[in-house]
Motif scaffolding. Structure first.
Motif, PDB file in Angstrom:
ATOM      1  N   CYS A  30     -22.457  96.749 -21.018  1.00  0.00           N
ATOM      2  CA  CYS A  30     -22.440  96.756 -19.433  1.00  0.00           C
ATOM      3  C   CYS A  30     -24.204  96.684 -19.680  1.00  0.00           C
ATOM      4  CB  CYS A  30     -21.780  97.616 -18.374  1.00  0.00           C
ATOM      5  SG  CYS A  30     -22.597  98.964 -19.328  1.00  0.00           S
TER       6      CYS A  30
ATOM      7  N   CYS B 219     -21.005 104.353 -23.595  1.00  0.00           N
ATOM      8  CA  CYS B 219     -19.594 103.724 -22.944  1.00  0.00           C
ATOM      9  C   CYS B 219     -18.459 104.242 -23.922  1.00  0.00           C
ATOM     10  CB  CYS B 219     -19.901 102.573 -22.209  1.00  0.00           C
ATOM     11  SG  CYS B 219     -20.832 102.000 -20.978  1.00  0.00           S
TER      12      CYS B 219
ATOM     13  N   CYS C  35     -23.872  99.477 -24.398  1.00  0.00           N
ATOM     14  CA  CYS C  35     -22.633  98.576 -24.344  1.00  0.00           C
ATOM     15  C   CYS C  35     -23.017  97.381 -24.033  1.00  0.00           C
ATOM     16  CB  CYS C  35     -21.706  99.728 -23.413  1.00  0.00           C
ATOM     17  SG  CYS C  35     -20.243  98.575 -22.581  1.00  0.00           S
TER      18      CYS C  35
ATOM     19  N   HIS D 185     -15.880 102.067 -19.053  1.00  0.00           N
ATOM     20  CA  HIS D 185     -17.030 102.336 -19.017  1.00  0.00           C
ATOM     21  C   HIS D 185     -17.702 103.616 -18.604  1.00  0.00           C
ATOM     22  CE1 HIS D 185     -17.843  98.176 -19.796  1.00  0.00           C
ATOM     23  NE2 HIS D 185     -16.850  97.653 -19.113  1.00  0.00           N
TER      24      HIS D 185
HETATM   25 ZN   LIG Z   1     -20.326  99.768 -20.579  1.00  0.00          ZN
END
Ligand SMILES: [Zn+2]
Length: 397
Positions: A249, A254, A247, A237
């Protein structure tokens, strides 16, 4: 039945030596351990009494006299469990961490902890059923996300819905009736390579796992460095482009949104559908879907677009690694995980970028190599991690 624990640091040192170097005579076992002959004999006798060590017949010793070889108890068993994004691996090992049996099954980690842990426990019980009369000393478990190591629980793992704060260690310990330990899968793979693979002689190294996601195990002075909250090495990340793909996340650009297994699969499908890669178009038409490994196969076959995908991925990964190398000055970088197997072009690209970008002092003697253990790194490392805990004193030494 549970395994006895060593009582002092001398016993710990003797047990770890027998684990890492194999059976020894009494005389050899004492080499480099600062104990008088009589104290050494007393500690060894005590380890035999505790059932942790046993005599294994005769070994030719120094000076021609034949003496009894000592070994870790042949009844001791350890389990290593490696939960991945799409599979679970379980291995049974002896006290020297030789893998006696290893089974693997496809299961999606996003199905949640109840389903996945039940599968792992089923596999574990089957392996144990074949080993009557043995003592299960402990189980080490790796999961594909950050872990609060002290609590033995995953912490906000992006690809593991339902796992946040789930008592993984507790579940395994209760179900199997033995000590359990839980860590990030990348950390256990790093320990596996340290115990039995290519990092055996490295004290300070990085283990980079390129699987569905990307992570990095950081080993400093033989110890896994976890950081304050267990997220050290979460390099997947790190942002490599502020205008890149979204991403898992929630952030943008990332590293793993560019070059994890999931990202490669996404790009491979796009390349196949648009006709930019003839090889991938054909594979998609034949099989109906694509995986990251197909990009590797396409690149090895000389498909120009696939070669570009691997080179671009290797360059972005190499840029992130160059920063880490400058920062930490490791003695070795190991690439592992399924996607690392996509061909020599990836390794060549990563090497070229790291050697170009990092300072000569940091790369003067820095091998960048492929994992030796492959699929076994995780289960061996998990067994090693619980073994380190069992072969320690209550004070942690
Ligand atoms: Zn990420």
């Amino acid at each position: 039945m549970t395994l006895q624990r060593p009582e002092n640091r001398h016993q710990v040192a003797l047990l770890r030596r027998l684990r890492d170097d194999g059976p020894r005579s009494r005389a050899e076992l004492g080499d480099g351990i600062e104990l008088s002959r009589s104290k050494l004999a007393a500690e060894v006798d005590r380890l035999i009494e505790l059932g942790l060590v046993e005599a294994t017949g005769l070994a030719a010793s120094r000076g021609g006299r034949r003496s009894t070889a000592l070994a870790l108890s042949s009844r001791t068993r350890l389990l290593g469990v490696d939960i991945g994004a799409t599979s679970v691996d379980v291995a049974l090992a002896d006290a020297e961490l030789n893998v006696l049996a290893h089974v693997s099954e496809d299961v999606e980690v996003r199905l949640g902890p109840e389903v996945v842990i039940d599968r792992a426990l089923d596999l574990a019980r089957k392996l144990l059923a074949d080993e009557p009369g043995t003592v299960l000393a402990g189980v080490g478990v790796g999961v594909p996300g950050p872990v609060n190591f002290d609590r033995g629980e995953p912490v906000s793992p992006p690809i593991m819905p339902g796992w946040n704060g789930y008592p993984v260690r507790e579940r395994f310990a209760t179900a199997l009736g033995c000590p359990a330990i839980v860590d990030n899968d990348v950390n256990i793979m790093a320990l596996g390579e340290k115990h039995a693979g290519i990092a055996r002689r490295a004290n300070d190294f990085l283990f980079v796992k390129i699987g569905t996601g990307i992570g990095c195990g950081v080993v400093i002075r033989d110890q896994v460095y976890r950081g304050v909250n267990g997220s050290a090495g979460d390099i997947g990340h790190i942002q490599v482009d502020d205008d890149g793909p979204v991403c898992t996340c929630g952030n943008v650009g990332c590293l793993e949104a560019y070059f994890g297994g999931a990202a490669l699969r996404r790009d491979a499908l796009a390349a196949a559908r648009s006709g930019r890669s003839a090889f991938l178009s054909e594979r998609l038409a034949q099989v109906g879907t694509l995986i990251a490994a197909d990009v590797g196969a396409a690149a090895e076959a000389g498909d120009p677009y696939a070669v570009t995908m691997v080179r671009d991925g290797g360059r972005v990964l190499g840029e992130v690694l160059a920063g880490l190398v400058s920062f930490l000055n490791p003695g070795l970088v190991v690439l592992g995980g399924g996607v690392s197997q996509i061909g020599h072009e990836l390794l060549a690209q990563v090497r070229s970028v790291v050697y170009q970008r990092s300072l000569p002092l940091a790369t003067g003697n820095l091998p960048i190599v492929m994992s030796e253990l492959g699929d076994e790194a995780g289960v061996i490392g998990a067994a090693r991690m619980i073994s380190d805990q069992i072969y320690s004193t209550p004070g942690g030494r």
